[in-house]
Design a protein around this motif. Structure first.
Motif, PDB file in Angstrom:
ATOM      1  N   ALA A 125       0.129 -16.916 -18.332  1.00  0.00           N
ATOM      2  CA  ALA A 125      -1.093 -17.673 -18.055  1.00  0.00           C
ATOM      3  C   ALA A 125      -2.113 -16.781 -17.359  1.00  0.00           C
ATOM      4  O   ALA A 125      -1.768 -16.015 -16.451  1.00  0.00           O
ATOM      5  N   GLY A 126      -3.359 -16.870 -17.818  1.00  0.00           N
ATOM      6  CA  GLY A 126      -4.450 -16.134 -17.199  1.00  0.00           C
ATOM      7  C   GLY A 126      -4.513 -14.651 -17.517  1.00  0.00           C
ATOM      8  O   GLY A 126      -5.426 -13.963 -17.079  1.00  0.00           O
ATOM      9  N   ALA A 127      -3.571 -14.142 -18.280  1.00  0.00           N
ATOM     10  CA  ALA A 127      -3.528 -12.712 -18.585  1.00  0.00           C
ATOM     11  C   ALA A 127      -4.534 -12.353 -19.676  1.00  0.00           C
ATOM     12  O   ALA A 127      -5.003 -13.207 -20.423  1.00  0.00           O
ATOM     13  N   MET A 128      -4.872 -11.051 -19.767  1.00  0.00           N
ATOM     14  CA  MET A 128      -5.785 -10.568 -20.807  1.00  0.00           C
ATOM     15  C   MET A 128      -5.148  -9.360 -21.490  1.00  0.00           C
ATOM     16  O   MET A 128      -4.939  -8.316 -20.852  1.00  0.00           O
ATOM     17  N   LEU A 129      -4.850  -9.533 -22.782  1.00  0.00           N
ATOM     18  CA  LEU A 129      -4.290  -8.453 -23.580  1.00  0.00           C
ATOM     19  C   LEU A 129      -5.455  -7.731 -24.248  1.00  0.00           C
ATOM     20  O   LEU A 129      -6.128  -8.278 -25.118  1.00  0.00           O
ATOM     21  N   THR A 130      -5.727  -6.512 -23.801  1.00  0.00           N
ATOM     22  CA  THR A 130      -6.902  -5.761 -24.243  1.00  0.00           C
ATOM     23  C   THR A 130      -6.703  -5.218 -25.665  1.00  0.00           C
ATOM     24  O   THR A 130      -5.576  -5.122 -26.150  1.00  0.00           O
ATOM     25  N   PRO A 131      -7.807  -4.863 -26.343  1.00  0.00           N
ATOM     26  CA  PRO A 131      -7.752  -4.515 -27.767  1.00  0.00           C
ATOM     27  C   PRO A 131      -6.673  -3.497 -28.130  1.00  0.00           C
ATOM     28  O   PRO A 131      -6.481  -2.490 -27.438  1.00  0.00           O
ATOM     29  N   GLY A 132      -5.973  -3.831 -29.221  1.00  0.00           N
ATOM     30  CA  GLY A 132      -4.991  -2.927 -29.794  1.00  0.00           C
ATOM     31  C   GLY A 132      -3.635  -2.884 -29.125  1.00  0.00           C
ATOM     32  O   GLY A 132      -2.747  -2.147 -29.552  1.00  0.00           O
ATOM     33  N   ARG A 133      -3.409  -3.683 -28.101  1.00  0.00           N
ATOM     34  CA  ARG A 133      -2.113  -3.675 -27.385  1.00  0.00           C
ATOM     35  C   ARG A 133      -1.088  -4.512 -28.136  1.00  0.00           C
ATOM     36  O   ARG A 133      -1.422  -5.415 -28.889  1.00  0.00           O
ATOM     37  N   ARG A 134       0.187  -4.237 -27.871  1.00  0.00           N
ATOM     38  CA  ARG A 134       1.283  -4.945 -28.521  1.00  0.00           C
ATOM     39  C   ARG A 134       2.327  -5.324 -27.478  1.00  0.00           C
ATOM     40  O   ARG A 134       2.755  -4.484 -26.678  1.00  0.00           O
ATOM     41  N   ILE A 135       2.721  -6.604 -27.501  1.00  0.00           N
ATOM     42  CA  ILE A 135       3.808  -7.074 -26.642  1.00  0.00           C
ATOM     43  C   ILE A 135       5.077  -7.111 -27.497  1.00  0.00           C
ATOM     44  O   ILE A 135       5.149  -7.873 -28.462  1.00  0.00           O
ATOM     45  N   PRO A 136       6.083  -6.299 -27.163  1.00  0.00           N
ATOM     46  CA  PRO A 136       7.325  -6.304 -27.937  1.00  0.00           C
ATOM     47  C   PRO A 136       8.116  -7.605 -27.766  1.00  0.00           C
ATOM     48  O   PRO A 136       7.948  -8.338 -26.794  1.00  0.00           O
ATOM     49  N   SER A 137       8.979  -7.849 -28.708  1.00  0.00           N
ATOM     50  CA  SER A 137       9.838  -9.027 -28.718  1.00  0.00           C
ATOM     51  C   SER A 137      10.615  -9.139 -27.405  1.00  0.00           C
ATOM     52  O   SER A 137      11.149  -8.152 -26.901  1.00  0.00           O
ATOM     53  N   GLY A 138      10.634 -10.357 -26.845  1.00  0.00           N
ATOM     54  CA  GLY A 138      11.436 -10.630 -25.658  1.00  0.00           C
ATOM     55  C   GLY A 138      10.837 -10.173 -24.344  1.00  0.00           C
ATOM     56  O   GLY A 138      11.491 -10.273 -23.311  1.00  0.00           O
ATOM     57  N   GLN A 139       9.591  -9.687 -24.360  1.00  0.00           N
ATOM     58  CA  GLN A 139       8.981  -9.225 -23.116  1.00  0.00           C
ATOM     59  C   GLN A 139       7.916 -10.196 -22.620  1.00  0.00           C
ATOM     60  O   GLN A 139       7.237 -10.844 -23.406  1.00  0.00           O
ATOM     61  N   LEU A 140       7.758 -10.249 -21.296  1.00  0.00           N
ATOM     62  CA  LEU A 140       6.701 -11.002 -20.630  1.00  0.00           C
ATOM     63  C   LEU A 140       5.696 -10.000 -20.077  1.00  0.00           C
ATOM     64  O   LEU A 140       6.070  -9.070 -19.357  1.00  0.00           O
ATOM     65  N   TRP A 141       4.424 -10.203 -20.437  1.00  0.00           N
ATOM     66  CA  TRP A 141       3.341  -9.383 -19.910  1.00  0.00           C
ATOM     67  C   TRP A 141       2.415 -10.289 -19.111  1.00  0.00           C
ATOM     68  O   TRP A 141       2.190 -11.451 -19.464  1.00  0.00           O
ATOM     69  N   ALA A 142       1.839  -9.741 -18.024  1.00  0.00           N
ATOM     70  CA  ALA A 142       0.960 -10.523 -17.161  1.00  0.00           C
ATOM     71  C   ALA A 142      -0.130  -9.623 -16.605  1.00  0.00           C
ATOM     72  O   ALA A 142      -0.008  -8.396 -16.601  1.00  0.00           O
ATOM     73  N   GLY A 143      -1.198 -10.259 -16.086  1.00  0.00           N
ATOM     74  CA  GLY A 143      -2.273  -9.535 -15.412  1.00  0.00           C
ATOM     75  C   GLY A 143      -3.503  -9.325 -16.282  1.00  0.00           C
ATOM     76  O   GLY A 143      -3.535  -9.670 -17.451  1.00  0.00           O
ATOM     77  N   ARG A 144      -4.536  -8.769 -15.636  1.00  0.00           N
ATOM     78  CA  ARG A 144      -5.815  -8.459 -16.302  1.00  0.00           C
ATOM     79  C   ARG A 144      -6.215  -7.050 -15.927  1.00  0.00           C
ATOM     80  O   ARG A 144      -6.724  -6.862 -14.824  1.00  0.00           O
ATOM     81  N   PRO A 145      -5.969  -6.089 -16.772  1.00  0.00           N
ATOM     82  CA  PRO A 145      -5.383  -6.176 -18.111  1.00  0.00           C
ATOM     83  C   PRO A 145      -3.867  -6.405 -18.026  1.00  0.00           C
ATOM     84  O   PRO A 145      -3.215  -6.044 -17.034  1.00  0.00           O
ATOM     85  N   ALA A 146      -3.333  -6.985 -19.097  1.00  0.00           N
ATOM     86  CA  ALA A 146      -1.904  -7.309 -19.122  1.00  0.00           C
ATOM     87  C   ALA A 146      -1.054  -6.043 -19.190  1.00  0.00           C
ATOM     88  O   ALA A 146      -1.401  -5.070 -19.861  1.00  0.00           O
ATOM     89  N   ARG A 147       0.071  -6.120 -18.460  1.00  0.00           N
ATOM     90  CA  ARG A 147       1.061  -5.042 -18.457  1.00  0.00           C
ATOM     91  C   ARG A 147       2.453  -5.683 -18.496  1.00  0.00           C
ATOM     92  O   ARG A 147       2.639  -6.825 -18.088  1.00  0.00           O
ATOM     93  N   TYR A 148       3.411  -4.872 -18.904  1.00  0.00           N
ATOM     94  CA  TYR A 148       4.800  -5.330 -18.943  1.00  0.00           C
ATOM     95  C   TYR A 148       5.221  -5.792 -17.550  1.00  0.00           C
ATOM     96  O   TYR A 148       5.011  -5.091 -16.555  1.00  0.00           O
ATOM     97  N   LEU A 149       5.810  -6.989 -17.475  1.00  0.00           N
ATOM     98  CA  LEU A 149       6.314  -7.509 -16.207  1.00  0.00           C
ATOM     99  C   LEU A 149       7.843  -7.461 -16.179  1.00  0.00           C
ATOM    100  O   LEU A 149       8.436  -6.942 -15.250  1.00  0.00           O
ATOM    101  N   ARG A 150       8.464  -8.040 -17.241  1.00  0.00           N
ATOM    102  CA  ARG A 150       9.929  -8.057 -17.297  1.00  0.00           C
ATOM    103  C   ARG A 150      10.365  -8.596 -18.662  1.00  0.00           C
ATOM    104  O   ARG A 150       9.556  -9.089 -19.439  1.00  0.00           O
ATOM    105  N   ASP A 151      11.666  -8.521 -18.908  1.00  0.00           N
ATOM    106  CA  ASP A 151      12.228  -9.133 -20.110  1.00  0.00           C
ATOM    107  C   ASP A 151      12.421 -10.632 -19.857  1.00  0.00           C
ATOM    108  O   ASP A 151      12.690 -11.047 -18.726  1.00  0.00           O
ATOM    109  N   LEU A 152      12.276 -11.402 -20.916  1.00  0.00           N
ATOM    110  CA  LEU A 152      12.511 -12.847 -20.825  1.00  0.00           C
ATOM    111  C   LEU A 152      14.007 -13.141 -20.891  1.00  0.00           C
ATOM    112  O   LEU A 152      14.758 -12.440 -21.581  1.00  0.00           O
ATOM    113  N   SER A 153      14.429 -14.176 -20.183  1.00  0.00           N
ATOM    114  CA  SER A 153      15.844 -14.562 -20.190  1.00  0.00           C
ATOM    115  C   SER A 153      16.147 -15.423 -21.413  1.00  0.00           C
ATOM    116  O   SER A 153      15.252 -15.981 -22.051  1.00  0.00           O
ATOM    117  N   ALA A 154      17.423 -15.554 -21.718  1.00  0.00           N
ATOM    118  CA  ALA A 154      17.854 -16.422 -22.816  1.00  0.00           C
ATOM    119  C   ALA A 154      17.417 -17.862 -22.557  1.00  0.00           C
ATOM    120  O   ALA A 154      17.025 -18.581 -23.482  1.00  0.00           O
TER     121      ALA A 154
END
Length: 181
Positions: A125-154
């Motif tokens: 919520a509230g994050a901004m994924l800047t142009p051309g970025r990619r969030i890999p499967s199973g990851q949580l990204w946060a912030g402005r600009p968005a960065r990797y935070l952690r892996d998501l749990s099952a």
């Protein structure tokens, strides 16, 4: 029924099982899949490129989805392609990007041109994924600009699947309530 507006010789196409809430505006080359839901006051503007929304995806209230125009050196521009079982939170801004099946975009988040969120990837919520970025499967990204935070749990990934089922049922309840109004 929602505002369906033809543009440039293209008109929105909506599967008969999808729910498009009153006040939503779908313009031009927009396609909505089976059991998808487009909630109140959303704007999906496929005027200069195409928008595709997959089955059981929900686009929550006040979200804006647009596309990027073709340009010299970028002949196809950036359409917005959203897969199946995607959750998009209230007031998100989705622009010229790809959200794969089971991606998640949080409340008020922004996804910009050329971005990609892989299956099971999440933008907080509230994050901004800047142009051309990619969030890999199973990851949580946060912030402005968005960065990797952690892996998501099952458990979080299972909660996503439950959220999809919830919105399919809720959309059907809204359709029934509105048909009796």
């Amino acid at each position: 029924m929602a505002g369906l507006i033809p543009f440039g010789g293209r008109r929105p196409r909506i599967d008969g099982t999808a729910f498009v809430a009153a006040g939503a505006r779908l313009i031009g080359d927009v396609e909505i899949g089976a059991q998808a839901s487009i909630w109140y006051n959303c704007v999906l503007r496929g005027d200069v490129n195409r928008i595709r929304i997959g089955a059981r995806t929900n686009v929550q209230d006040g979200t804006v989805i647009h596309v990027d125009s073709p340009k010299p050196g970028k002949d196809g521009g950036h359409p917005t392609i959203i897969g199946a079982d995607v959750l998009i939170g209230h007031m998100a801004m989705i622009h010229g990007c790809v959200l794969h099946d089971r991606a998640f975009v949080g409340l008020g988040a922004i996804v910009m041109d050329g971005c990609e969120i892989e299956s099971g990837g999440m933008l907080a919520a509230g994050a901004m994924l800047t142009p051309g970025r990619r969030i890999p499967s199973g990851q949580l990204w946060a912030g402005r600009p968005a960065r990797y935070l952690r892996d998501l749990s099952a458990e979080e990934l299972a909660g996503h699947a439950a959220g999809v089922a919830h919105y399919v049922a809720l959309a059907q309840a809204h359709r029934e309530a509105l048909s009796g109004a």
